[in-house]
Design a protein around this motif. Structure first.
Motif, short mmCIF file in Angstrom:
data_model
loop_
_atom_site.label_atom_id
_atom_site.label_comp_id
_atom_site.label_asym_id
_atom_site.label_seq_id
_atom_site.Cartn_x
_atom_site.Cartn_y
_atom_site.Cartn_z
N UNK A 3 0.83 -1.20 0.00
CA UNK A 3 0.00 0.00 0.00
C UNK A 3 0.86 1.25 0.00
N UNK A 4 1.99 1.20 0.68
CA UNK A 4 2.90 2.34 0.73
C UNK A 4 3.45 2.65 -0.65
N UNK A 11 1.08 9.60 -5.43
CA UNK A 11 1.56 10.95 -5.13
C UNK A 11 2.47 11.46 -6.24
N UNK A 12 3.34 10.59 -6.74
CA UNK A 12 4.24 10.98 -7.83
C UNK A 12 3.44 11.34 -9.08
N UNK A 13 2.40 10.56 -9.38
CA UNK A 13 1.56 10.83 -10.54
C UNK A 13 0.81 12.14 -10.37
N UNK A 18 0.14 17.80 -11.76
CA UNK A 18 0.12 19.21 -11.33
C UNK A 18 1.17 20.01 -12.09
N UNK A 19 2.36 19.43 -12.25
CA UNK A 19 3.43 20.11 -12.97
C UNK A 19 3.03 20.34 -14.43
#
Length: 69
Positions: A3-4, A11-13, A18-19
């Motif tokens: 799960x981690x 989060x990376x995606x 966002x970028x």
């Protein structure tokens, strides 16, 4: 543990998305910041809602209308 890794990847995606969004916005739009007296924001918000518009669209259309006069 699994799960981690999934959460980290998510989060990376999200950060990558966002970028990309910031890059696209910077390329295609300009930002204008204005200061208005207290209470004006809420007035604009109500006026926009009465015309089924976002505040941004309401302000832009108001500016265009004023320029045409």
């Amino acid at each position: 543990c699994g799960k981690s890794i999934v959460k980290l990847r998510r989060n990376e995606m999200e950060e990558s998305r966002k970028k990309a969004n910031r890059k696209w916005l910077a390329k295609n739009y300009e930002t204008i910041k204005i200061r208005v007296p207290k209470g004006t924001r809420e007035k604009i918000k109500k006026w926009a809602a009465a015309h089924n518009m976002s505040m941004e669209k309401y302000i832009c259309s108001s500016c265009e209308e004023k320029a045409e006069k």
